[in-house]
Design a protein around this motif. Structure first.
Motif, mmCIF file in Angstrom:
data_model
loop_
_atom_site.group_PDB
_atom_site.id
_atom_site.type_symbol
_atom_site.label_atom_id
_atom_site.label_comp_id
_atom_site.label_asym_id
_atom_site.label_seq_id
_atom_site.Cartn_x
_atom_site.Cartn_y
_atom_site.Cartn_z
ATOM 1 N N ILE A 1 0.836 -1.204 0.000
ATOM 2 C CA ILE A 1 0.000 0.000 0.000
ATOM 3 C C ILE A 1 0.871 1.254 0.000
ATOM 4 N N ALA B 1 -4.238 -11.078 -1.957
ATOM 5 C CA ALA B 1 -4.153 -10.901 -0.505
ATOM 6 C C ALA B 1 -5.510 -10.567 0.088
ATOM 7 N N ASN B 2 -6.394 -10.036 -0.714
ATOM 8 C CA ASN B 2 -7.607 -9.457 -0.176
ATOM 9 C C ASN B 2 -8.855 -9.916 -0.930
ATOM 10 N N TYR C 1 -1.571 -4.731 -8.136
ATOM 11 C CA TYR C 1 -2.960 -5.079 -7.854
ATOM 12 C C TYR C 1 -3.262 -6.554 -8.009
ATOM 13 N N ILE D 1 2.262 1.862 -3.465
ATOM 14 C CA ILE D 1 1.215 2.421 -4.321
ATOM 15 C C ILE D 1 0.974 3.882 -3.987
ATOM 16 N N THR E 1 -0.372 2.756 -15.347
ATOM 17 C CA THR E 1 -1.380 1.738 -15.052
ATOM 18 C C THR E 1 -0.807 0.334 -15.240
ATOM 19 N N TRP F 1 -2.461 -7.633 -4.540
ATOM 20 C CA TRP F 1 -3.503 -7.167 -3.637
ATOM 21 C C TRP F 1 -4.764 -8.017 -3.784
ATOM 22 N N ARG F 2 -5.072 -8.330 -5.054
ATOM 23 C CA ARG F 2 -6.245 -9.135 -5.361
ATOM 24 C C ARG F 2 -6.157 -10.464 -4.621
ATOM 25 N N LEU G 1 1.559 -0.848 -12.625
ATOM 26 C CA LEU G 1 0.948 -1.185 -11.340
ATOM 27 C C LEU G 1 0.417 -2.623 -11.309
#
Lengths: 276, 302
Positions: B234, B299-300, B293, B237, B286, B296-297, B289
């Motif tokens: 985070i 992890a979450n 993501y 980012i 984009t 993140w996808r 990154l």
């Protein structure tokens, strides 16, 4: 025993040091905003007292642009937060109850992408679109843009809160013949009230702080408070007293909210990192 | 009574009454959200994508397809590589300061001393402040002539530092302000992580005679690693997104010393008025990154 007491005492001192360090810039800005030019430009800084005056605040508040920026900020923050939380809650309801509909995974991906995307990447094409549509410097355009970019926060927070409600309540309502929409409005929403409040506060804070979008998509007509406040540094001779006063006026609502409802904000901040 | 009824219906349809209903109607609740996304994210991103292959600018309304020229231009632009370097330095050094410091503060707060709640509130305050106001506050304090920091140095007979006017100290100042505002974020999440660690493995290690240091090294840190990883992600980012307070504090200067990738994109679009090039840089950001993501996808999962 003595050793652990010493450890606790030194821990306290270290925390106190960081506490003061965190608050000093805020204190200093507040102090500057209450001072006249003479004290502001003093070669040896005065950390306390001096001649305190409200002159800087008077000059900021008597500025018409300040008043209109404040009005715009309140208007945009309130409406954008309302739209974002409303739309986000509806989506969150579907996601939280684990429906395996087709659009679910792409929606989740877009939420994460939107959370990670730098504002400027969207602002460049949005500027062109807004100009083409004749919506440049339009508060309503800002409302919709704010609502959209804060959607990941409203959705994720609300998913968490709705998942916290036992599903059995809904099941029995369903058996009693309540429609899904009725269950949402009559059962879920009242139960998730405090979560809704927390989400609203967090999204409102983000909207209030937003700078890049109004900087690019608005001019004088729908200028917001952060843009007005930021405008102080671009003028040739910076009026430090007035600049400090404007900064204070911008952060007062945030400081109050931080003190009053910290728990809710913490929940928003830890979003996506800590599972509850 | 209710539960009997429920059991009855569950037998009736094999327990999938609720799931069936939601499955059928779930997408309906997403319609408003999709509409917002479509208008403010999907269409602009598509627009950005197509215009990144054109010679559009704010001056030139009838644009033509020019292939990858904009991308080539960006990769040839020394400003681009400098912005990458600046972004990497800012995010790298910030992490290096904020992660250990945030962890340290979280451990101290986790000791639950008297007055902890108040101390925590104070330390959290910067995190929530309007970034523009933060930029102004520090600009006020870091002013070379009459800022309080140089004033204090002067009191102790130390020479003044040109915080915002010198290339190296400007980037250091940006990192300093970022750490002032965001170390509390790291602290907050690691504190939540610490409090989520079950007591039993720690107790067990202590019973086995582990020292406090050993407990942290071998029990607590490994258990904290997943949270720490997300925090690092985070923060990376956020440091790529960083715009507001740098724009106020230094405007990317002196020269281009503190111009990170977000500020460069702003320059392309709104100073140089090279809209197509700005769009192309947006697409590059984009795409770069993507690993973030995806991680993140994973992890979450919602």
């Amino acid at each position: 025993m003595n050793k652990s007491k010493l450890a606790r005492f030194s821990a306290f001192i270290v925390l106190l040091f960081f506490f003061i360090g965190s608050l000093f810039p805020i204190y200093w800005t507040l102090l500057t905003s209450l001072r006249d030019r003479l004290d502001i430009f003093a070669k040896v800084p005065k950390f306390f007292g001096g001649n305190l005056t409200l002159e800087n605040y008077r000059s900021v508040i008597s500025d018409e642009t300040f008043i209109s920026s404040l009005k715009n900020s309140v208007f945009i923050t309130v409406l954008a937060t309302f739209v974002s939380v409303l739309v986000g809650s509806l989506a969150a309801y579907a996601l939280a109850r684990n429906g395996r509909f087709k659009s679910r995974r792409p929606f989740e991906s877009w939420m994460i992408l939107l959370r990670a995307l730098p504002g400027i990447v969207l602002a460049v094409p949005l500027y062109q679109m807004v100009v083409k549509l004749g919506l440049y410097d339009n508060s309503w355009a800002l409302v919709i843009c704010y609502a959209a970019i804060n959607l990941p926060y409203s959705v994720w927070l609300m998913v968490g809160f709705i998942q916290g409600i036992p599903i059995e309540i809904e099941e029995s309502a369903q058996i009693d013949g309540a429609s899904q929409f009725r269950i949402l409005t009559r059962i879920i929403l009242p139960l998730v009230r405090s979560g809704l409040g927390a989400t609203t506060i967090f999204v409102a804070m983000l909207s209030w702080n937003e700078y890049l979008l109004p900087l690019i998509l608005a001019d004088e007509g729908s200028k917001t408070l952060p843009v007005y406040v930021g405008g102080f540094v671009t003028s040739r001779t910076i009026d430090y007293g007035a600049m400090a006063a404007a900064a204070c006026l911008c952060i007062i609502p945030i400081a109050l909210v931080t003190l009053l409802v910290q728990k809710q904000l913490i929940r928003g901040l830890s979003l996506g990192a800590v599972k509850e | 009574m209710r539960s009997q009824q429920k059991q009855f219906f569950e037998r009736l349809d094999g327990g999938s009454l609720k799931k069936w209903q939601i499955r059928k109607t779930g997408w309906v609740y997403l319609i408003p959200a999709w509409l917002l996304l479509l208008a403010i994210v999907l269409v602009p991103m598509f627009f950005s994508f197509t215009s990144s292959f054109s010679d559009a600018s704010l001056m030139n309304s009838d644009s033509q397809f020019i292939g990858f020229d904009n991308y080539n231009q960006i990769f040839k632009d020394s400003l681009f590589w400098e912005a990458i370097r600046t972004t990497v330095i800012i995010s790298g050094v910030s992490l290096f300061i904020q992660i250990p410091l945030g962890f340290f503060l979280a451990v101290l707060l986790n000791m639950e001393l008297r007055g902890t709640a108040l101390l925590r509130s104070g330390i959290l305050m910067p995190l929530l402040l309007t970034p523009v106001a933060v930029g102004l506050m520090w600009r006020l304090m870091m002013n070379i002539d009459n800022g309080v920091i140089n004033g204090t140095l002067h009191m102790f007979g130390l020479p003044a530092i040109d915080w915002l006017g010198d290339r190296n100290s400007a980037i250091l100042s940006v990192i300093l302000v970022d750490s002032w505002q965001n170390t509390a974020f790291v602290m907050l999440l690691l504190l939540a992580g610490l409090q989520n660690i079950p007591a039993s493995p720690i107790e067990a290690a202590k019973v086995d005679g582990a020292t406090t240091f050993q407990v942290y090294r071998h029990v607590i840190l490994p258990l904290l690693a997943p949270v720490a990883l997300v925090v690092v992600m985070i923060r990376i980012i956020e440091s790529i997104k960083l715009f507001d307070f740098i724009y106020i504090l230094t405007s990317g200067g002196p020269g281009t010393a503190t111009q990170n990738i977000s500020l460069l994109d702003f320059r392309y679009g709104f100073t140089f008025l090279q809209t197509a090039q700005a769009a192309a840089l947006g697409i590059i950001i984009t795409l770069s990154l993507t690993p973030m993501y995806l991680l993140w996808r994973r992890a979450n999962r919602i």
